[in-house]
Design a protein around this motif. Structure first.
Motif: not given
Length: 189
Positions: A11-25, A162-172
């Motif tokens: 099934r299709p969905f969108v995935f997004m990583r969380h925003g930057e943290t002090p540890m990421n920086a 990337e942080n806060a980067q939305p990605i469409l995930v679709k089966p094909h």
């Protein structure tokens, strides 16, 4: 060996990583350490607030504060379900170590979670939502994205999302397609 092709409901969905943290920086392995967003991470999540205009069947985040806060800032009008199965991998003794010290994904870090156990946990959490919802948004971590990307490429290795980067995930037909979402992507999908 896991059958990656049939491991995730198609099934299709969108995935997004969380925003930057002090540890990421600072270039540190954050893993299971529950840290907040940095001010830059909060701003990144606010820039993704256009996601809140879409009629998600479900918005699910990991149980960690950095993912939950990102979800609330990006899609404030939607209720957010916290799923601990989407939490980042536990890196054991490597928690808060420099990223340069990270072991390969297939190697279990000392005192940490194996890749196989992490992948199984993440896929179970994703499937628990996909079984009931046709168009969900997931907000989680770069490790969770690596599990998803492994379905497409056969390996968890590759560039970090990337942080806060939305990605469409679709089966094909031949697997999965991962596409960066721009602000008006839903009108063109």
């Amino acid at each position: 060996m896991i059958d990656l092709e049939s491991a995730l409901l198609r099934r299709p969905f969108v995935f997004m990583r969380h925003g930057e943290t002090p540890m990421n920086a600072r270039g540190l392995i954050c893993g299971a350490t529950d840290v907040p967003l940095s001010s830059e991470g909060e701003e990144q999540a606010r820039r993704a607030a256009w996601l809140g205009r879409y009629p998600w069947s479900c918005v699910a985040s990991s149980g960690m504060q950095r993912a939950q806060h990102t979800a609330r800032l990006a899609v404030g009008g939607h209720p957010v379900i916290a799923l601990p199965g989407l939490n980042e991998r536990h890196w054991g003794q490597l928690e808060l170590a420099p990223l340069a010290e990270q072991t390969p994904y297939e190697v279990t870090p000392p005192g940490g979670e194996s890749w196989a156990a992490f992948r199984q946990r993440v896929l179970a959490a994703l499937n628990s939502v996909l079984e009931c919802h046709e168009w969900p948004l997931f907000v989680a971590h770069s490790g969770v994205y690596r599990v998803i990307r492994e379905l497409q490429t056969g390996t968890p290795h590759g560039p970090r999302i990337e942080n806060a980067q939305p990605i469409l995930v679709k089966p094909h037909r031949s697997g999965w397609e991962l596409t960066l979402c721009e602000e008006n992507w839903l009108e063109h999908r």
